[in-house]
Every structure is written in structure tokens, then in C-alpha cells.
Motif scaffolding. Structure first.
Motif, PDB file in Angstrom:
ATOM      1  N   HIS B  97      10.767   9.878  -3.943  1.00  0.00           N
ATOM      2  CA  HIS B  97       9.785   9.116  -3.101  1.00  0.00           C
ATOM      3  C   HIS B  97       8.330   9.064  -4.141  1.00  0.00           C
ATOM      4  O   HIS B  97       7.544   8.111  -3.947  1.00  0.00           O
ATOM      5  CB  HIS B  97       9.529   9.715  -2.051  1.00  0.00           C
ATOM      6  N   GLU B  98       8.128  10.148  -4.921  1.00  0.00           N
ATOM      7  CA  GLU B  98       7.059  10.124  -5.903  1.00  0.00           C
ATOM      8  C   GLU B  98       7.065   8.794  -6.883  1.00  0.00           C
ATOM      9  O   GLU B  98       6.114   8.553  -7.231  1.00  0.00           O
ATOM     10  CB  GLU B  98       6.811  11.434  -6.704  1.00  0.00           C
ATOM     11  N   GLN B 100       7.521   6.238  -5.938  1.00  0.00           N
ATOM     12  CA  GLN B 100       6.862   4.940  -5.001  1.00  0.00           C
ATOM     13  C   GLN B 100       5.332   4.898  -4.858  1.00  0.00           C
ATOM     14  O   GLN B 100       4.877   4.085  -4.267  1.00  0.00           O
ATOM     15  CB  GLN B 100       7.520   4.883  -3.846  1.00  0.00           C
ATOM     16  N   VAL B 101       4.575   6.060  -5.422  1.00  0.00           N
ATOM     17  CA  VAL B 101       3.416   6.023  -5.187  1.00  0.00           C
ATOM     18  C   VAL B 101       2.501   4.936  -6.216  1.00  0.00           C
ATOM     19  O   VAL B 101       3.172   4.837  -7.370  1.00  0.00           O
ATOM     20  CB  VAL B 101       2.785   7.492  -5.578  1.00  0.00           C
ATOM     21  N   PRO B 121      -3.861   6.188   2.072  1.00  0.00           N
ATOM     22  CA  PRO B 121      -2.837   6.536   2.977  1.00  0.00           C
ATOM     23  C   PRO B 121      -3.220   6.281   4.547  1.00  0.00           C
ATOM     24  O   PRO B 121      -4.468   6.393   4.728  1.00  0.00           O
ATOM     25  CB  PRO B 121      -2.607   8.025   2.674  1.00  0.00           C
ATOM     26  N   PRO B 146       8.057  11.169   3.075  1.00  0.00           N
ATOM     27  CA  PRO B 146       7.468   9.915   2.447  1.00  0.00           C
ATOM     28  C   PRO B 146       5.965   9.891   2.914  1.00  0.00           C
ATOM     29  O   PRO B 146       4.992   9.696   2.130  1.00  0.00           O
ATOM     30  CB  PRO B 146       8.099   8.665   3.133  1.00  0.00           C
ATOM     31  N   ALA B 150       2.497  10.222   0.261  1.00  0.00           N
ATOM     32  CA  ALA B 150       1.832   9.233   0.403  1.00  0.00           C
ATOM     33  C   ALA B 150       0.263   9.876   0.401  1.00  0.00           C
ATOM     34  O   ALA B 150      -0.660   9.087   0.238  1.00  0.00           O
ATOM     35  CB  ALA B 150       1.997   8.216   1.566  1.00  0.00           C
ATOM     36  N   VAL B 383       7.247   5.686   0.955  1.00  0.00           N
ATOM     37  CA  VAL B 383       5.893   5.967   0.759  1.00  0.00           C
ATOM     38  C   VAL B 383       4.843   4.714   1.032  1.00  0.00           C
ATOM     39  O   VAL B 383       3.938   4.704   1.699  1.00  0.00           O
ATOM     40  CB  VAL B 383       5.557   6.509  -0.621  1.00  0.00           C
ATOM     41  N   TYR B 384       5.611   3.423   0.721  1.00  0.00           N
ATOM     42  CA  TYR B 384       4.934   2.349   0.996  1.00  0.00           C
ATOM     43  C   TYR B 384       4.335   1.926   2.490  1.00  0.00           C
ATOM     44  O   TYR B 384       3.714   1.342   2.895  1.00  0.00           O
ATOM     45  CB  TYR B 384       5.530   1.061   0.344  1.00  0.00           C
ATOM     46  N   VAL B 387       1.135   4.046   3.392  1.00  0.00           N
ATOM     47  CA  VAL B 387       0.174   3.554   2.619  1.00  0.00           C
ATOM     48  C   VAL B 387      -0.280   1.890   2.792  1.00  0.00           C
ATOM     49  O   VAL B 387       0.473   1.195   2.921  1.00  0.00           O
ATOM     50  CB  VAL B 387       0.249   3.649   0.968  1.00  0.00           C
TER      51      VAL B 387
END
Lengths: 429, 429
Positions: B97-98, B100-101, B121, B146, B150, B383-384, B387
């Protein structure tokens, strides 16, 4: 108009929700009417679409599809001057949205373990465009171009016809510039139904975006699940952070630009200066008299203008973050520094010349933005709304064998023995 | 179980929607019951939460918040072996998931024109976790990590208590490992209401994620708008692309791993080989007998297993793209080449050893995935989802002056004169 003297300890989210609350336009009657239309069109297809179009739009259409000749005619009516403005706006919108495109990737995370994400455009989308007096070519650009930039191969516009079977030429011209692949003369709940379910002459779409009246909004809510939707947009709103460094004439004009949209539009001024707020209020009342849409703007200002008087700029930012406005203008000097402290806003307009209408038409970022406080958890419409991800996973035999026991332990804890067996049968082979 | 002989010209989206249709669990009764609970908790806060918890969970709680001692106890009960597995799974999930930042950016597009996007976030989220027999620590990890990656500063887990006021220790341990900041013993519709509206003892959240029963799903649907929600998850499903190169024993085991989840779970085998499909069917029937959750899996297989027999691999891909399965296993040789042709799937498992349970627990990509064909327009949880973006706009005086006329023309075409005046007053100054 309401003035709120914010206490020195501030306000809570529940306070702000109460102060900024506006009624939803939905009703049980609308729900039932729309449910009937949806079911009828799912069942009977084109014949039902034709009947509703006759009933609601007053025109009997043999074919719903706009022809190439109609688009050529619209371009002629709009004329080369405004076509150039449309093209320039479209180029700005395209340039901004191209920054949102993401690429498929796959990487080796450990020996034998490859993971990634595949980005694929949605294969067909519908863009709803209201007709009648509220014909906004800017919205056609803003809702269609991100889909086009995303690579959506099939973009169908749905819009109600006039009584003579025509469509507003500015809408046709904008759809053409933006990259729509089809335009259908079907509006209202019947347009949403045709898009979601498809008919003999209209292939179904996978997602529907765009604003509409209460029937359209209800239809979108009800087909959600069968198709994706963008959002249920509420009335527009602007928040302004300003103090005596700002020009009260300009701030008032910006508040009124928002208020003229809709009787339920809302404007929020948050300022550490009661004197400045007074100047803005006087200007709002003076400028109101000059507006063609005075009735609408006056009702919005009367009911939904909220002026918050705060102890300092930091508290102003705290209040604005709780409001989470669709549009935020920062008219404090050193706007960018203050923007860094904003956590909730759809779009942030920095400095005295970045008036909100620039963003409505021209600058490039999307004008379809989260309203009614939803900027606290959602984003402007963008390319990412027209693309979806598929996770990619590949384990080779050794990598699989190395983790097999742990996966089986996990399956066992969760009481899902068939999950464990899917692993064990590969080990036992 | 149903076999579908796909005609050589293929099937349409409407055909596939009909074949794969499953009933929704919603009802008018559930809606009314949930509406009453929501209104009551919005009104009366903690007192109402306490009453519903007593009525539905059979326990009278003075405080809803799980204490640090309860978490310590849970970690002890779970034990160091399984804690290590939880930590390793969490590390894998975090690592994926990192990727996706995304980072805030602002650029000069033209002289005097700066545009960008600010990523923030969501400031507080709620993760709903079902209790009872379906206690899935993997889902706690998948829904919480996630948000943590985020940068969500405040992550509150809501889960129903047992009759003795305790919470399943695996859930507590997983929430602790995943980075939850608070855990509340409040489940059902009352948990969703407390999260959305807040009470005296529970601050409101801006978004709620996580699965639940029909009451929880309805409550999420009804609070949507006040808060964001992830999705209304349908029953789980897997699609498998396979031919005689694949092992029918393994394919059958993977179908059953899906079927044991839920009586409404669905499995789709798409294959150019009727002989292979026959071997898989025989294996499914044989392996079914060995399963502890045989009743559930058998009902799912009987009602919702669909075997599509197609003319070749290309047609298999076309059919699978119309199904848009939550999980897709590609058991054709050269899986990655075939994956490139997939446009609709939540997660794609490539090759014979990448069995779907690997993704449920361990590999890293999220297991909260779009179901019921919604992979055609939506993405895995990521993650999206925690955020949101704010557009950034800044025009200086010269850049503003250069476009002022065009913006006024646009405003005029749309009949919004106050928009034009917001520009004109800055020019006339």
C-alpha cells in the motif's frame, strides 16, 4: 444572513454541521416516480424511452442519437470566436488532467513474489447534461474531458431535447470539443435508466457522471450498484478567508457569483475582522441590486450566507476546515502559507486575482467538486474517476511453499477450512 | 450449477447481468428499522447507543472504549506465534500500500499561472468490523492499514461486544497491529450511527469502511452523504480462466474456497474445454464432501456456480471481462500475457501457485474488492480511499488580465452575470 461570533475555544464539527445544514431536495414522491420509470425502461427499452420523452420533453423522436450534421450546425451557430474559447478552455482542462494519469506497474517484492496494479479505463461511461435554461457548456467540458484523458473508449452524453427535437448548440459544441463519442437526446430519469440498463438502440454504460435535477439525482442514486456514479451534488458553495488586507468589493462580488447559482447556494466568510465583515455585507447588499439573477442570489444570501467572526487567522483556518467548502478563496496575504494548513476543501483559490469563476470555466482543474461538507472525505472529479485498478499477484512455487503454513494458520483461525485446503492440495501434490 | 454454452458470436453485457444476477439482501423492513436507530442515536447519543447495545448484543456497557489492558490481554491470548504471522501479513500489506501514496504538487503551467493538487488524509475514519462467528482479523488488517499508510491521524474501530462485554481477541490484536487509535464496543446500525453522527463519548468520523450484515450495509447506505463510505459489498466471488493445462483438483479447491464464504457466493469457470469443465465439476462434488462448511459451499455451488464453455481463449477473456469478477485466477499457461487483455477484475491472480487465499491473508494487495460486476467501474480498497485531493489555483494579475475577457464571455453564454462581474470588478479597479 447570519453572523456567528465564534467563541475563543472554537466550534465542534457538530456545531458546524448544524449551522451549515441545508435541506435535501429528495422526497418519497420523487423516489416512487423514478422507481417506476427505471423499471419500465429496464423492461421495455426504447419504446418506454420514447414515451417518457414525449411526455416530459414534449417531442416524439424516432431516433435518439444526435447526427453529425446536427453537430456541424451547432458549431456554426456557436461561431468561430466562442469555439476558440471552448477549445482553449478544453486545452487547459486537458493539460491539468493529464497530470492525473497513472501507469500500470508490476514489481518483484521478494524472490518469486511479483505484485502490481493494472490501470484500465472504464470501458463505457455516460455523461448527463441538463437541458433547458441551465445549459452549461463548461460542465460538458469538465465532465467529459477527464474521461477522454483517462482513455475511456466510449463516452455517451445524455441530454434532454427541446420541444422541436433540438439540443442546445453550446452543449453539442462542447461535447464535440471534449471528445464525446455519442450524444443521445434522452434526459431526466429516463436518460439515467437508458444509460444504466441499455436499450435496443443505446448500449449500457458502466458509470454515469454529471449534475441534474431532483429526478436525475434520485435516478442516479437508485441505479448506483448496477453502474458507478460520480456523486450526488448538492447546491454550490464558496468559503472565503479574508481580513482587512483584502478588497471587500471583490470579496462581495465573489460571494454573489456563488449565490446567483441557486437559491440553496451557500457562502461562508470567515474573518478575524468584524469591521471587514461589515464592509463586505454592505457591498453584498449594494451589488445585489445590479444583478439580473437578483432574486436567486438574494434568497441564497438571506438564508445561507454565514459570516464567522473569529479571534485570529489560525482559528479562521480551523473553522474553514470544519466547513470543508466546495470552493475556498484565500484572500489573506501570503495565501500559499495558509493553504498548507487547509485539510478540507474541494478547490483552493489563492490570492486576490484568483477569483472562483476562473476555475469554473478556464483554469483547468475540475469544477465538479464535493459539496455540503463532503470535501472532508472526497475529491474533485478527475481522471481517477474514469479508471479503475486491478491488483496483480504472482507467487512462484518456492515463494508459495515458503508461506503456505502461515496462510493455512490464518485460514484456520478464521474457520475457513476450504481456504486452507486450496493451499494444502498444492503442497501435497 | 449451470453450464452455459457460449454461442460463437459471444454474449452481451445484458446476458451476463441476467446470468450472474443474485438477489440483494435489502428490504423495506430493514430500511425502516435502521432509519429509526439512526434518528434516535443522532438525537440522544450515548444513552441510545447503550440501549441498543443492551437490546441487540445483550450487554449493558458503561464505557464503549476498549482499554489498553483489554488489548494486552488479547495479545496474550492470541499468543506469540500467531502475533508473528499477523505482523508479517501487516508488513506485506503495508509494503504494497505504500506504493499508493501520492504527493502534493504545484507547478507553473504558464507565466503567472500555478496549478496543483494537495493530498490530505481524511482526518478521522471509522472501520467497521463484524463480530460473532465471522470474526476476520484479516479484514481488520486490510481495512485499517491503508488508512494508517495514508496518514489518517485518527482511526476508530467499531465492533459489537459479546454478551460478557468482551471483543474477540483476534480482532483486538489485529486492530492493534494495524494502527487503530481507538476501538469501540458498538456494533450494528448503532455502530454506524455513532460513527457518522458522533455522541458525547465518541467523536464523529468523516468516512466509514468495512463489511457488515444487512443492517450495517443499510446504515452505511443511509449515512452516505453525511460521511463517506467504501462500498456496499456483495457476496464474494471468483472467476477462473483455465483449460487442460491447469490442474482440475486445484481449480476445484479454489472454487470451493470461495463458495464456503457465503450461501450467495458465486464462482465462474470460463474454459474452452468442456472436458476440463467436467473434470472440475467432478472434483468439486468430491471435495465438497470433505468440507466442514459443506452446507454453505454446496448451496453456493448449486445456485451460483456458472461454467461457461467458450470457443477459444480470446472469447474466454471477453466473457470474463463482462463478468468483471471480484477475484480472477488465470490458470492458462503464460498468465501474464492473458492478464494484459483483462479490463475488468478486482484482483488478478496469475499462475498455478497464486491461489486466491494467498491474497486474502498475506500477499499484500487489499482483499476488500469490488463485487457483483462493480469491478467494471471500481477499484480495490486502497490508500486513495483515505486521502482526498484539493485543487490548487493561483493566477497573478497579468495572467488574470490576459484571460479576463474570455471568462466573461463564458459567463455570459451561461447566463451567470455575477460570475462575469466578479472578473470585471477586478479589471475596473
Amino acid at each position: 444572513m447570519e453572523w456567528i461570533d465564534v467563541p475563543s475555544e472554537g466550534l465542534t464539527l457538530r456545531d458546524i454541521r448544524r449551522i451549515t445544514k441545508r435541506d435535501q431536495a429528495e422526497s418519497e414522491d420523487i423516489r416512487k416516480a423514478v422507481e417506476a420509470i427505471l423499471a419500465d425502461i429496464e423492461q421495455r427499452g426504447d419504446a418506454a424511452v420514447r414515451e417518457y420523452t414525449k411526455r416530459f420533453d414534449g417531442v416524439d423522436l424516432d431516433s435518439f442519437l444526435v447526427s453529425p450534421e446536427e453537430i456541424d450546425d451547432a458549431v456554426d451557430i456557436v461561431g468561430p470566436d466562442f469555439m476558440a474559447i471552448l477549445e482553449e478552455a478544453a486545452a487547459n482542462i486537458r493539460a491539468y488532467h493529464e497530470r492525473q494519469v497513472e501507469q500500470t506497474w508490476i514489481d518483484t517484492f521478494r524472490p518469486g513474489v511479483r505484485l502490481g496494479a493494472k490501470f484500465t479505463p472504464i470501458q463505457r461511461v455516460g455523461v448527463y447534461v441538463p437541458g433547458g435554461t441551465a445549459a452549461y457548456p463548461s460542465t460538458v467540458l469538465m465532465d467529459t474531458i477527464p474521461a477522454h484523458v483517462a482513455g475511456v473508449p466510449s463516452i455517451a452524453v445524455f441530454t434532454p431535447p427541446a420541444k422541436d427535437g433540438s439540443v442546445n448548440p453550446y452543449i453539442l459544441a462542447a461535447a464535440h470539443v471534449a471528445g464525446a463519442t455519442e450524444i443521445y437526446k434522452v434526459g431526466g430519469a429516463q436518460g439515467i435508466a437508458a444509460a444504466a440498463y441499455g436499450t435496443e438502440s443505446i448500449p449500457p454504460v458502466f458509470k454515469i457522471v454529471g449534475p441534474g435535477n431532483a429526478y436525475v439525482a434520485m435516478a442516479k442514486r437508485l441505479v448506483f450498484g448496477t453502474v458507478g456514479i460520480d456523486m450526488i451534488a448538492g447546491p454550490s458553495e464558496v468559503g472565503v478567508l479574508a481580513d482587512h488586507d483584502a478588497n471587500p468589493v471583490w470579496v462581495a462580488a465573489d460571494l454573489l457569483a456563488q449565490a446567483e447559482h441557486d437559491r440553496r447556494a451557500a457562502v461562508f466568510l470567515v474573518t478575524p475582522s468584524a469591521a471587514f465583515a461589515g464592509e463586505v455585507e454592505a457591498e453584498v447588499r449594494r451589488q445585489l441590486e445590479e444583478l439580473p439573477r437578483k432574486d436567486i442570489a438574494a434568497e441564497s444570501i438571506e438564508k445561507h450566507a454565514k459570516f464567522f467572526i473569529v479571534k485570529d487567522k489560525d482559528q479562521a483556518v480551523d473553522i474553514m476546515n470544519l466547513i470543508a467548502p466546495e470552493h475556498l478563496e484565500i484572500a489573506f496575504s501570503d495565501a500559499e502559507t495558509w493553504a498548507k494548513k487547509i485539510v478540507n476543501a474541494g478547490a483552493i483559490f489563492m490570492g486576490p486575482y484568483t477569483t472562483e469563476p476562473l476555475g469554473d470555466y478556464f483554469a483547468g482543474p475540475n469544477h465538479t467538486l464535493p459539496t455540503m461538507g463532503t470535501a472532508a472525505f472526497s475529491s474533485p472529479l478527475g481522471v481517477y474517476d474514469f479508471v479503475k485498478r486491478s491488483s496483480l499477484l504472482e507467487y512462484d512455487k518456492d515463494a508459495f511453499t515458503a508461506v503456505a503454513d502461515k496462510v493455512m494458520r490464518f485460514a484456520n483461525v478464521e474457520g475457513l477450512q476450504a481456504h486452507g485446503l486450496a493451499v494444502r492440495r498444492r503442497i501435497d501434490e
